[in-house]
Design an enzyme around this catalytic site. Structure first.
Site, PDB file in Angstrom:
ATOM      1  CG  ASN A  81      31.073  27.150  14.269  1.00  0.00           C
ATOM      2  OD1 ASN A  81      31.598  28.023  14.948  1.00  0.00           O
ATOM      3  ND2 ASN A  81      31.724  26.519  13.315  1.00  0.00           N
ATOM      4  N   GLY A  82      31.684  24.528  15.611  1.00  0.00           N
ATOM      5  CA  GLY A  82      32.802  24.316  16.535  1.00  0.00           C
ATOM      6  C   GLY A  82      33.203  22.855  16.603  1.00  0.00           C
ATOM      7  CG  MET A  97      36.991  30.679   9.171  1.00  0.00           C
ATOM      8  SD  MET A  97      37.636  29.028   8.871  1.00  0.00           S
ATOM      9  CE  MET A  97      36.744  28.539   7.385  1.00  0.00           C
ATOM     10  CD  GLN A 120      30.678  37.051  10.873  1.00  0.00           C
ATOM     11  OE1 GLN A 120      31.885  37.208  10.750  1.00  0.00           O
ATOM     12  NE2 GLN A 120      30.139  36.192  11.720  1.00  0.00           N
ATOM     13  CB  CYS A 132      34.916  38.261  16.505  1.00  0.00           C
ATOM     14  SG  CYS A 132      36.656  38.656  16.316  1.00  0.00           S
ATOM     15  CG  HIS A 177      32.370  28.868  18.179  1.00  0.00           C
ATOM     16  ND1 HIS A 177      33.485  29.636  17.972  1.00  0.00           N
ATOM     17  CD2 HIS A 177      32.836  27.634  18.509  1.00  0.00           C
ATOM     18  CE1 HIS A 177      34.574  28.896  18.163  1.00  0.00           C
ATOM     19  NE2 HIS A 177      34.205  27.686  18.496  1.00  0.00           N
TER      20      HIS A 177
HETATM   21  C1  LIG Z   1      41.409  32.099  10.569  1.00  0.00           C
HETATM   22  C2  LIG Z   1      40.045  32.222  11.209  1.00  0.00           C
HETATM   23  C3  LIG Z   1      39.335  33.392  11.071  1.00  0.00           C
HETATM   24  C4  LIG Z   1      38.048  33.518  11.626  1.00  0.00           C
HETATM   25  N1  LIG Z   1      37.318  34.646  11.380  1.00  0.00           N
HETATM   26  C5  LIG Z   1      36.019  34.702  11.794  1.00  0.00           C
HETATM   27  C6  LIG Z   1      35.167  35.762  11.395  1.00  0.00           C
HETATM   28  O1  LIG Z   1      35.548  36.660  10.638  1.00  0.00           O
HETATM   29  N2  LIG Z   1      33.896  35.761  11.865  1.00  0.00           N
HETATM   30  C7  LIG Z   1      33.410  34.768  12.682  1.00  0.00           C
HETATM   31  O2  LIG Z   1      32.232  34.791  13.074  1.00  0.00           O
HETATM   32  N3  LIG Z   1      34.200  33.755  13.066  1.00  0.00           N
HETATM   33  C8  LIG Z   1      35.473  33.685  12.620  1.00  0.00           C
HETATM   34  N4  LIG Z   1      36.237  32.592  12.935  1.00  0.00           N
HETATM   35  C9  LIG Z   1      35.645  31.510  13.751  1.00  0.00           C
HETATM   36  C10 LIG Z   1      34.995  30.469  12.844  1.00  0.00           C
HETATM   37  O3  LIG Z   1      33.940  31.025  12.091  1.00  0.00           O
HETATM   38  C11 LIG Z   1      34.452  29.297  13.687  1.00  0.00           C
HETATM   39  O4  LIG Z   1      33.460  29.793  14.545  1.00  0.00           O
HETATM   40  C12 LIG Z   1      35.533  28.624  14.519  1.00  0.00           C
HETATM   41  O5  LIG Z   1      36.706  28.395  13.755  1.00  0.00           O
HETATM   42  C13 LIG Z   1      35.014  27.291  15.102  1.00  0.00           C
HETATM   43  O6  LIG Z   1      34.646  26.406  14.070  1.00  0.00           O
HETATM   44  P1  LIG Z   1      35.646  25.189  13.628  1.00  0.00           P
HETATM   45  O7  LIG Z   1      36.006  24.440  14.880  1.00  0.00           O
HETATM   46  O8  LIG Z   1      34.823  24.360  12.677  1.00  0.00           O
HETATM   47  O9  LIG Z   1      36.831  25.817  13.001  1.00  0.00           O
HETATM   48  C14 LIG Z   1      37.505  32.449  12.391  1.00  0.00           C
HETATM   49  C15 LIG Z   1      38.246  31.270  12.531  1.00  0.00           C
HETATM   50  C16 LIG Z   1      39.494  31.148  11.947  1.00  0.00           C
HETATM   51  C17 LIG Z   1      40.255  29.845  12.083  1.00  0.00           C
END
Ligand SMILES: Cc1cc2nc3c(=O)[nH]c(=O)nc-3n(C[C@H](O)[C@H](O)[C@H](O)COP(=O)(O)O)c2cc1C
Length: 336
Positions: free
Chosen positions: A208-209, A15, A67, A97, A168
Protein backbone atom coordinates in the site's frame (compact mmCIF):
# COMPACT_ATOMS: atom_id res chain seq x y z
CA UNK A 1 -17.55 -15.95 3.45
CA UNK A 2 -13.85 -16.86 3.45
CA UNK A 3 -11.53 -14.50 1.71
CA UNK A 4 -8.82 -16.34 -0.20
CA UNK A 5 -5.51 -14.97 -1.34
CA UNK A 6 -6.82 -14.16 -4.78
CA UNK A 7 -9.46 -11.81 -3.45
CA UNK A 8 -6.71 -9.81 -1.74
CA UNK A 9 -5.10 -9.06 -5.11
CA UNK A 10 -6.72 -5.65 -5.06
CA UNK A 11 -8.24 -3.78 -2.14
CA UNK A 12 -9.51 -0.31 -1.35
CA UNK A 13 -7.85 1.07 1.78
CA UNK A 14 -9.60 1.84 5.06
CA UNK A 15 -10.06 5.63 5.20
CA UNK A 16 -11.66 7.50 8.11
CA UNK A 17 -14.55 9.76 7.08
CA UNK A 18 -14.30 8.38 3.54
CA UNK A 19 -14.95 4.63 3.37
CA UNK A 20 -18.25 4.70 5.22
CA UNK A 21 -21.04 2.33 4.25
CA UNK A 22 -22.35 4.58 1.47
CA UNK A 23 -18.92 4.83 -0.10
CA UNK A 24 -18.44 1.08 0.14
CA UNK A 25 -21.81 0.34 -1.45
CA UNK A 26 -20.90 2.67 -4.32
CA UNK A 27 -17.42 1.14 -4.76
CA UNK A 28 -18.95 -2.30 -4.83
CA UNK A 29 -21.03 -1.27 -7.82
CA UNK A 30 -17.79 -0.49 -9.65
CA UNK A 31 -15.93 -3.72 -8.84
CA UNK A 32 -17.19 -7.10 -7.69
CA UNK A 33 -13.71 -8.38 -6.89
CA UNK A 34 -11.93 -5.73 -4.84
CA UNK A 35 -11.76 -6.36 -1.11
CA UNK A 36 -13.00 -3.23 0.63
CA UNK A 37 -12.37 -1.99 4.15
CA UNK A 38 -14.35 -0.06 6.73
CA UNK A 39 -12.97 3.03 8.40
CA UNK A 40 -10.98 2.23 11.55
CA UNK A 41 -13.30 1.63 14.50
CA UNK A 42 -11.79 1.54 17.98
CA UNK A 43 -12.44 -1.29 20.39
CA UNK A 44 -13.87 1.26 22.83
CA UNK A 45 -16.44 2.39 20.27
CA UNK A 46 -17.46 -1.17 19.41
CA UNK A 47 -17.77 -2.22 23.05
CA UNK A 48 -19.34 0.93 24.54
CA UNK A 49 -20.77 2.76 21.51
CA UNK A 50 -23.74 2.37 19.21
CA UNK A 51 -22.57 -0.91 17.77
CA UNK A 52 -25.55 -1.40 15.49
CA UNK A 53 -24.87 1.91 13.77
CA UNK A 54 -21.08 1.60 13.71
CA UNK A 55 -20.95 -1.89 12.27
CA UNK A 56 -24.04 -1.77 10.03
CA UNK A 57 -23.35 -2.59 6.41
CA UNK A 58 -25.21 -3.82 3.39
CA UNK A 59 -24.78 -7.49 2.42
CA UNK A 60 -24.02 -6.22 -1.10
CA UNK A 61 -20.75 -4.76 0.19
CA UNK A 62 -19.13 -8.20 0.52
CA UNK A 63 -16.29 -9.03 0.61
CA UNK A 64 -15.76 -6.34 3.25
CA UNK A 65 -13.16 -6.24 6.04
CA UNK A 66 -13.59 -4.54 9.41
CA UNK A 67 -10.61 -2.54 10.61
CA UNK A 68 -10.18 -2.30 14.37
CA UNK A 69 -8.04 0.10 16.37
CA UNK A 70 -6.88 -1.06 19.78
CA UNK A 71 -4.07 -2.71 21.72
CA UNK A 72 -5.78 -4.85 24.36
CA UNK A 73 -5.85 -8.49 23.23
CA UNK A 74 -9.02 -9.26 25.21
CA UNK A 75 -10.93 -6.27 23.86
CA UNK A 76 -9.72 -6.95 20.32
CA UNK A 77 -10.80 -10.57 20.58
CA UNK A 78 -14.25 -9.49 21.74
CA UNK A 79 -14.55 -6.94 18.94
CA UNK A 80 -13.31 -9.43 16.35
CA UNK A 81 -16.03 -11.84 17.48
CA UNK A 82 -18.65 -9.11 17.29
CA UNK A 83 -17.40 -8.12 13.82
CA UNK A 84 -17.50 -11.70 12.59
CA UNK A 85 -21.04 -12.04 13.96
CA UNK A 86 -21.99 -8.95 11.97
CA UNK A 87 -20.76 -10.83 8.90
CA UNK A 88 -17.45 -9.14 8.10
CA UNK A 89 -15.19 -11.12 5.77
CA UNK A 90 -11.96 -10.30 7.55
CA UNK A 91 -10.86 -8.53 10.72
CA UNK A 92 -7.91 -6.17 10.37
CA UNK A 93 -5.81 -4.55 13.08
CA UNK A 94 -4.54 -1.00 12.54
CA UNK A 95 -0.81 -0.69 13.22
CA UNK A 96 -0.29 2.32 10.97
CA UNK A 97 -2.35 5.29 12.12
CA UNK A 98 -0.17 8.07 13.60
CA UNK A 99 -2.83 10.51 14.92
CA UNK A 100 -2.41 12.05 18.39
CA UNK A 101 -5.65 10.48 19.55
CA UNK A 102 -4.39 7.06 18.57
CA UNK A 103 -0.99 7.70 20.19
CA UNK A 104 -2.71 8.60 23.46
CA UNK A 105 -4.45 5.22 23.31
CA UNK A 106 -1.07 3.56 22.55
CA UNK A 107 -2.38 1.86 19.43
CA UNK A 108 -2.11 2.41 15.70
CA UNK A 109 1.44 3.08 14.46
CA UNK A 110 2.94 3.11 17.99
CA UNK A 111 2.43 -0.63 18.00
CA UNK A 112 5.30 -0.92 15.49
CA UNK A 113 7.49 -0.62 18.61
CA UNK A 114 5.67 -3.47 20.37
CA UNK A 115 5.73 -6.51 18.08
CA UNK A 116 5.18 -8.96 20.96
CA UNK A 117 1.98 -7.15 21.93
CA UNK A 118 0.82 -7.16 18.29
CA UNK A 119 1.44 -10.91 18.27
CA UNK A 120 -0.67 -11.29 21.42
CA UNK A 121 -3.45 -9.23 19.84
CA UNK A 122 -3.45 -11.28 16.63
CA UNK A 123 -3.34 -14.58 18.55
CA UNK A 124 -6.31 -13.50 20.68
CA UNK A 125 -8.30 -12.40 17.63
CA UNK A 126 -7.46 -15.61 15.76
CA UNK A 127 -8.65 -17.67 18.70
CA UNK A 128 -11.95 -15.78 18.67
CA UNK A 129 -12.95 -15.98 14.99
CA UNK A 130 -12.86 -18.27 11.97
CA UNK A 131 -12.52 -15.47 9.41
CA UNK A 132 -9.03 -14.23 8.42
CA UNK A 133 -7.23 -11.85 10.78
CA UNK A 134 -4.83 -9.40 9.15
CA UNK A 135 -2.62 -6.47 10.16
CA UNK A 136 -2.05 -3.16 8.35
CA UNK A 137 1.26 -1.57 9.31
CA UNK A 138 4.04 0.79 8.28
CA UNK A 139 7.66 -0.13 7.51
CA UNK A 140 8.68 1.49 10.80
CA UNK A 141 8.27 4.55 13.00
CA UNK A 142 10.55 7.44 13.91
CA UNK A 143 14.18 6.28 14.14
CA UNK A 144 13.43 2.56 13.80
CA UNK A 145 15.43 0.65 11.20
CA UNK A 146 12.78 -0.63 8.75
CA UNK A 147 14.78 -3.80 8.09
CA UNK A 148 14.56 -4.82 11.74
CA UNK A 149 11.26 -3.22 12.75
CA UNK A 150 9.21 -4.65 9.90
CA UNK A 151 10.87 -8.05 10.23
CA UNK A 152 10.12 -8.18 13.97
CA UNK A 153 6.50 -7.23 13.41
CA UNK A 154 6.10 -9.72 10.57
CA UNK A 155 7.62 -12.53 12.61
CA UNK A 156 5.19 -11.80 15.45
CA UNK A 157 2.16 -11.68 13.15
CA UNK A 158 3.20 -14.90 11.42
CA UNK A 159 3.86 -16.70 14.69
CA UNK A 160 0.42 -15.68 15.93
CA UNK A 161 -1.22 -17.10 12.80
CA UNK A 162 -2.04 -13.82 11.05
CA UNK A 163 -3.42 -14.34 7.56
CA UNK A 164 -1.89 -11.36 5.76
CA UNK A 165 0.18 -8.26 6.32
CA UNK A 166 -0.70 -5.05 4.51
CA UNK A 167 2.28 -2.71 4.47
CA UNK A 168 1.97 1.03 3.90
CA UNK A 169 5.43 1.33 2.39
CA UNK A 170 6.66 4.35 4.33
CA UNK A 171 7.55 5.16 7.91
CA UNK A 172 5.26 7.10 10.21
CA UNK A 173 6.89 9.93 12.13
CA UNK A 174 4.96 10.18 15.36
CA UNK A 175 6.28 13.56 16.43
CA UNK A 176 6.19 16.61 14.23
CA UNK A 177 4.06 15.43 11.31
CA UNK A 178 0.27 15.54 11.01
CA UNK A 179 -1.55 12.36 9.90
CA UNK A 180 -1.93 13.95 6.48
CA UNK A 181 1.79 14.74 6.20
CA UNK A 182 2.50 11.21 7.35
CA UNK A 183 0.81 9.99 4.16
CA UNK A 184 3.15 11.99 1.92
CA UNK A 185 6.33 13.19 3.58
CA UNK A 186 8.14 10.00 4.67
CA UNK A 187 9.49 8.49 1.44
CA UNK A 188 7.95 5.38 -0.09
CA UNK A 189 10.16 2.29 -0.01
CA UNK A 190 8.61 -0.45 -2.16
CA UNK A 191 11.94 -2.28 -2.13
CA UNK A 192 11.51 -2.95 1.60
CA UNK A 193 8.13 -4.57 0.94
CA UNK A 194 9.53 -6.66 -1.92
CA UNK A 195 12.33 -7.91 0.35
CA UNK A 196 9.77 -8.75 3.01
CA UNK A 197 7.80 -10.86 0.53
CA UNK A 198 10.97 -12.62 -0.62
CA UNK A 199 11.82 -13.42 3.01
CA UNK A 200 8.29 -14.68 3.81
CA UNK A 201 7.02 -16.45 0.69
CA UNK A 202 4.30 -18.24 2.67
CA UNK A 203 2.70 -15.11 4.14
CA UNK A 204 0.33 -12.97 2.05
CA UNK A 205 1.91 -9.53 1.71
CA UNK A 206 -0.12 -6.60 0.37
CA UNK A 207 1.60 -3.39 -0.71
CA UNK A 208 0.00 0.00 0.00
CA UNK A 209 1.00 3.61 -0.57
CA UNK A 210 1.27 5.77 -3.67
CA UNK A 211 -0.45 3.42 -6.13
CA UNK A 212 -2.07 5.76 -8.62
CA UNK A 213 -3.12 3.50 -11.52
CA UNK A 214 -4.14 -0.08 -12.18
CA UNK A 215 -1.12 -0.49 -14.44
CA UNK A 216 1.06 0.39 -11.47
CA UNK A 217 -0.90 -2.09 -9.34
CA UNK A 218 -0.40 -4.82 -11.96
CA UNK A 219 3.35 -4.14 -11.95
CA UNK A 220 3.50 -4.56 -8.16
CA UNK A 221 1.49 -7.78 -8.33
CA UNK A 222 4.55 -9.40 -9.88
CA UNK A 223 6.37 -8.87 -6.57
CA UNK A 224 3.64 -9.09 -3.89
CA UNK A 225 0.32 -10.88 -3.34
CA UNK A 226 -1.91 -7.85 -3.35
CA UNK A 227 -2.10 -4.12 -3.81
CA UNK A 228 -4.20 -1.73 -1.72
CA UNK A 229 -5.20 1.61 -3.23
CA UNK A 230 -6.36 4.48 -1.01
CA UNK A 231 -6.66 8.11 -2.07
CA UNK A 232 -6.68 7.43 -5.80
CA UNK A 233 -9.54 4.93 -5.49
CA UNK A 234 -11.58 7.44 -3.48
CA UNK A 235 -10.83 10.58 -5.48
CA UNK A 236 -10.99 8.91 -8.90
CA UNK A 237 -13.48 6.07 -8.43
CA UNK A 238 -13.87 5.63 -12.20
CA UNK A 239 -10.63 3.67 -12.04
CA UNK A 240 -12.38 0.96 -10.03
CA UNK A 241 -14.44 0.04 -13.11
CA UNK A 242 -11.20 -1.32 -14.59
CA UNK A 243 -10.36 -3.59 -11.63
CA UNK A 244 -12.40 -6.65 -12.61
CA UNK A 245 -11.35 -6.72 -16.28
CA UNK A 246 -7.76 -5.58 -15.87
CA UNK A 247 -6.72 -7.39 -12.69
CA UNK A 248 -9.11 -10.37 -12.59
CA UNK A 249 -9.85 -11.03 -16.28
CA UNK A 250 -13.58 -10.66 -15.67
CA UNK A 251 -16.21 -8.46 -17.20
CA UNK A 252 -16.71 -5.06 -15.60
CA UNK A 253 -20.01 -4.75 -13.69
CA UNK A 254 -21.13 -1.81 -15.84
CA UNK A 255 -20.04 -0.71 -19.29
CA UNK A 256 -19.95 2.97 -18.38
CA UNK A 257 -19.57 5.12 -15.27
CA UNK A 258 -22.97 6.63 -15.95
CA UNK A 259 -24.60 3.18 -15.93
CA UNK A 260 -22.95 2.51 -12.56
CA UNK A 261 -24.24 5.83 -11.22
CA UNK A 262 -27.76 4.99 -12.39
CA UNK A 263 -27.52 1.70 -10.51
CA UNK A 264 -26.99 3.70 -7.33
CA UNK A 265 -30.42 5.32 -7.60
CA UNK A 266 -32.44 2.56 -5.86
CA UNK A 267 -29.92 2.64 -2.99
CA UNK A 268 -30.26 6.42 -2.73
CA UNK A 269 -34.05 6.12 -2.64
CA UNK A 270 -33.87 3.48 0.06
CA UNK A 271 -31.45 5.51 2.17
CA UNK A 272 -33.36 8.78 1.80
CA UNK A 273 -36.47 6.98 3.03
CA UNK A 274 -34.47 6.01 6.15
CA UNK A 275 -33.52 9.64 6.76
CA UNK A 276 -30.02 9.67 5.23
CA UNK A 277 -29.12 13.00 3.62
CA UNK A 278 -28.45 12.95 -0.11
CA UNK A 279 -25.05 14.58 0.24
CA UNK A 280 -23.86 11.82 2.61
CA UNK A 281 -24.07 9.47 -0.35
CA UNK A 282 -23.32 11.68 -3.35
CA UNK A 283 -20.17 13.21 -1.85
CA UNK A 284 -18.46 9.90 -2.63
CA UNK A 285 -19.52 9.99 -6.28
CA UNK A 286 -18.13 13.41 -7.26
CA UNK A 287 -15.01 12.01 -8.96
CA UNK A 288 -16.78 9.34 -11.01
CA UNK A 289 -16.48 11.08 -14.35
CA UNK A 290 -13.19 12.08 -15.83
CA UNK A 291 -12.58 13.31 -19.32
CA UNK A 292 -16.31 12.95 -19.97
CA UNK A 293 -18.18 15.98 -21.31
CA UNK A 294 -20.27 17.37 -18.48
CA UNK A 295 -18.10 15.98 -15.66
CA UNK A 296 -17.54 19.38 -14.12
CA UNK A 297 -21.22 20.36 -14.38
CA UNK A 298 -22.13 17.05 -12.68
CA UNK A 299 -19.77 17.78 -9.80
CA UNK A 300 -20.85 21.37 -9.45
CA UNK A 301 -24.55 20.50 -9.47
CA UNK A 302 -24.12 17.95 -6.71
CA UNK A 303 -21.76 20.13 -4.69
CA UNK A 304 -24.28 22.97 -4.58
CA UNK A 305 -27.67 21.19 -4.68
CA UNK A 306 -27.18 17.90 -2.83
CA UNK A 307 -26.14 19.70 0.37
CA UNK A 308 -29.48 21.53 0.61
CA UNK A 309 -31.88 20.31 3.26
CA UNK A 310 -34.49 18.04 1.76
CA UNK A 311 -32.54 17.39 -1.46
CA UNK A 312 -34.01 14.29 -3.08
CA UNK A 313 -33.13 11.73 -5.69
CA UNK A 314 -34.25 14.15 -8.44
CA UNK A 315 -31.14 16.22 -7.67
CA UNK A 316 -28.95 13.21 -8.44
CA UNK A 317 -30.93 12.39 -11.58
CA UNK A 318 -30.62 16.01 -12.73
CA UNK A 319 -26.86 15.91 -12.19
CA UNK A 320 -26.67 12.75 -14.28
CA UNK A 321 -28.45 14.39 -17.21
CA UNK A 322 -25.48 16.77 -17.41
CA UNK A 323 -22.89 14.07 -18.27
CA UNK A 324 -22.46 12.05 -21.42
CA UNK A 325 -22.82 8.26 -21.22
CA UNK A 326 -19.41 7.23 -22.47
CA UNK A 327 -17.29 4.10 -22.22
CA UNK A 328 -13.73 4.40 -21.00
CA UNK A 329 -11.33 2.28 -23.05
CA UNK A 330 -9.81 -0.37 -20.76
CA UNK A 331 -6.28 0.87 -21.44
CA UNK A 332 -7.35 4.31 -20.29
CA UNK A 333 -8.95 3.01 -17.10
CA UNK A 334 -5.87 0.96 -16.31
CA UNK A 335 -3.07 3.35 -17.07
CA UNK A 336 -4.26 6.93 -17.18
C1 LIG B 1 -8.83 10.41 4.65
C2 LIG B 1 -7.97 9.22 5.02
C3 LIG B 1 -8.30 8.47 6.12
C4 LIG B 1 -7.54 7.33 6.46
N1 LIG B 1 -7.96 6.53 7.49
C5 LIG B 1 -7.30 5.36 7.72
C6 LIG B 1 -7.81 4.41 8.64
O1 LIG B 1 -8.87 4.58 9.24
N2 LIG B 1 -7.09 3.27 8.83
C7 LIG B 1 -5.92 3.01 8.16
O2 LIG B 1 -5.30 1.95 8.35
N3 LIG B 1 -5.43 3.90 7.28
C8 LIG B 1 -6.10 5.04 7.03
N4 LIG B 1 -5.64 5.89 6.05
C9 LIG B 1 -4.42 5.53 5.30
C10 LIG B 1 -4.80 4.73 4.06
O3 LIG B 1 -5.43 3.51 4.40
C11 LIG B 1 -3.53 4.42 3.22
O4 LIG B 1 -2.67 3.63 4.00
C12 LIG B 1 -2.80 5.68 2.80
O5 LIG B 1 -3.70 6.66 2.30
C13 LIG B 1 -1.73 5.35 1.73
O6 LIG B 1 -2.33 4.79 0.59
P1 LIG B 1 -2.59 5.70 -0.75
O7 LIG B 1 -1.28 6.35 -1.09
O8 LIG B 1 -3.03 4.71 -1.80
O9 LIG B 1 -3.63 6.69 -0.39
C14 LIG B 1 -6.38 7.01 5.70
C15 LIG B 1 -6.06 7.80 4.59
C16 LIG B 1 -6.84 8.89 4.24
C17 LIG B 1 -6.48 9.70 3.02
Amino acid sequence: MICNLDSRRFSVAPMMEWTDRHCRFFHRLLTRRALIYTEMITTGAVIHGDRGRLLAHDPAEHPVALQLGGCDPKALAECARIGADFGYTEINLNVGCPSDRVQEGRFGACLMAEPALVGDCVAAMKAAVAVPVTVKCRIGIDDQDPEQALEALTAAVKQAGGDALIVHARKAWLKGLSPRENRDVPPLDYGRVHRLKAAHPGLAIVLNGGITSLAMAAGQLERVDGVMMGRTAYQEPWRLLGVDPFLFGEQEPFATPKAAAEALIPYIERELARGTRLHSITRHVLGLFRGVPGARAFRRHLATEAVKAGAGVATFRDALTLVVDMQYPLAHTAAA
